[in-house]
Design a protein around this motif. Structure first.
Motif: not given
Lengths: 197, 295
Positions: A112-115, A117, B210-211, B235, B238-242, B262, B264
């Motif tokens: 999953e995406k890390v962190p 959030i 972080g995002e 999305s 990257v491993p972080i939320p978009v 996709a 988040d």
């Protein structure tokens, strides 16, 4: 007095705001003396496992915190404040945690995406005091990269790739992985439950 | 069940919400505090406040506004607009914001992303990326120099995008299949940067963001739907939320950006300011479409 432990990097401000909103007198505690006088302790953790435990130690807060917990003073750990209860964490292998719970805090796998959030659901064990009046399946707001293994003291778990502990109750020791101060009505209820214990 | 987030956005100027407000049952529809509470009651997962004040007085008002909005808000609050330094961020976080959004300053000084992450943690750092389609073929992104003897079309492109010559991106080959690319623009979309948006997204994630708050400048303001292709590309990069932004016009658009794009999280302003679609009704719609949401 309810003490919110300030070790320099936590999100004390927003937790303080929530506690005050609920109408409980509280203070930000940054000295050993303040901690020793507390009737209830909240540790709003944020950042890095190792940095937090070192900062608590350097400020002389770690020993009084452990003493208070051992003496039966109600404790609520938030986020890192939950993880700190375990023996150690993958985030800082050389730094011991408080060791009140068995196991090692681990990093989420990249499935999953890390962190993580955002909002995720709580699976609650019946009869928990901390989650009184909260329906099973309620959502709470999370922000973390490391997760705590499920232990017998877990009263709430959440799934994010793994099933992990998100609510802890062990006598006077309570902890949540999510941010009650950011989890709307559900979060405020959890805080109120603790403050009324 | 991990939920997709719905995030209303308050565009503020001099302490007032300014964009397309027509909320009923409010004493003062342009008051950010009242709107924030209304969105909170309606089930918003977070709130974003973007300050578009130009003046220093406007900025001072912003601090007061953030303090007022944050006082009774117990969901995450992100504030952006004019954040350039660690000190700017410190003031906003001190006023009660949980995260800060940074855009132009991050493009001009990428190291500020790392400074912010080191100081406040990645969870507090949202990098806003405004992206526009280039309609160019798949490009090599090395810093090649434009020399004499290149074709006219290549030269014309460099001028069209107004990018420094050193950042000009060459097509790999004219035979390569055309893949859409997006360029980062700054100063509210007025300034092209020559940066490939996907590469920039990877970079900001590495630097500690972080995002990512991703706005399609092609879709923004059209109410014709999010740019799902852009959102999915970013999305997956990257491993972080978009957080997808720009183009929301109806509930179906949100379903598309979550299922096909996709995303988040999805952010919108105008659609929520008109009460035809409340956050709650949107979430019910999404749940029926199989999108996990918090209700």
């Amino acid at each position: 007095m309810i003490s919110l432990v300030d070790y320099g990097a936590g999100n004390v401000g927003s937790v303080l705001k929530a506690v005050e909103y609920l109408g409980f007198p509280s203070e930000v505690a940054s000295t050993p003396g303040q901690l020793e006088r507390s009737d209830k302790i909240i540790l709003p953790g944020q950042g890095h496992f190792g940095s937090m435990l070192r900062a608590l130690d350097e400020r002389g807060l770690l020993a009084p915190l452990q003493k208070q917990i051992a003496a039966g003073t109600p404790y609520l750990g938030i986020c890192l404040g939950l993880q700190a209860l375990y023996e150690k964490s993958e985030e800082a292998p050389g730094v011991p945690g408080l060791g009140l719970l068995q196991g090692t805090v681990l990093k989420f796998k990249a499935l999953e995406k890390v962190p993580q959030i955002g909002w995720n659901q709580l699976q609650l064990r019946r009869g928990s005091r901390l989650f009184r009046f909260i329906p099973d399946g309620s959502f709470a707001y999370y922000c973390h990269s490391y997760y705590a293994p499920v232990v017998p003291e877990a009263v709430a778990v959440t799934e994010y790739g793994e099933t992990y502990a998100t609510g802890i109750e062990k006598g006077n020791v309570c902890a949540v992985q999510f941010h009650p101060e950011k989890s709307g009505e559900v979060g405020l209820r959890v805080l109120k439950n603790f403050l009324e214990m | 069940m991990f939920a997709k987030r719905i995030i209303p956005c308050l565009d503020c100027k001099d302490g007032r919400v300014v964009k397309g407000i027509r909320f009923l049952n409010l004493r003062d529809a342009g008051d950010p505090g009242e709107l924030a509470e209304a969105y909170n009651r309606a089930g918003a997962d977070e709130l974003v406040m973007l300050d578009i004040s130009a003046s220093r007085e406007g900025r001072a008002t912003l601090m007061e506004t953030v303090t007022r909005v944050a006082r009774k808000l117990f969901i995450p609050l992100t504030v952006g607009g004019g954040v350039r330094t660690v000190e700017d961020a410190q003031r906003l976080l001190g006023a009660g914001s949980d995260k800060i959004a940074i855009n132009t300053a991050a493009v001009e000084h990428p190291e500020v992303i790392s400074e912010l992450a080191a100081q406040f943690g990645s969870q507090a750092v949202v990098v806003a990326i405004d992206a526009r389609r280039t309609h160019a073929p798949k490009v090599e992104t090395g810093n090649l120099k434009l020399e004499d003897g290149k074709s006219k079309s290549e030269k014309r492109k460099a001028t069209d995008y107004d990018v420094p010559v050193s950042n000009f991106q060459f097509p790999v080959s004219s035979a390569a299949p055309a893949a859409p690319r997006w360029e980062v623009v700054t100063y509210g979309g007025s300034r092209p940067t020559g940066l490939d948006a996907e590469r920039w997204a990877r970079r900001v994630a590495e630097l500690g963001a972080g995002e990512i708050l991703l706005t399609s400048m092609d879709a923004d303001g059209t109410q014709a739907g999010f740019d799902c292709e852009l959102t999915a590309t970013m999305s997956h990069a990257v491993p972080i939320p978009v957080i997808a932004s720009g183009g929301a016009g109806n509930p179906e658009h949100f379903a598309e950006v979550f299922l096909r794009g996709a995303a988040d999280a999805a952010l919108a302003a105008s659609i929520f300011h008109f009460e035809t679609h409340t956050v709650r009704s949107l979430k019910r719609f999404l749940r029926e479409r199989g999108v996990p949401v918090r209700i």
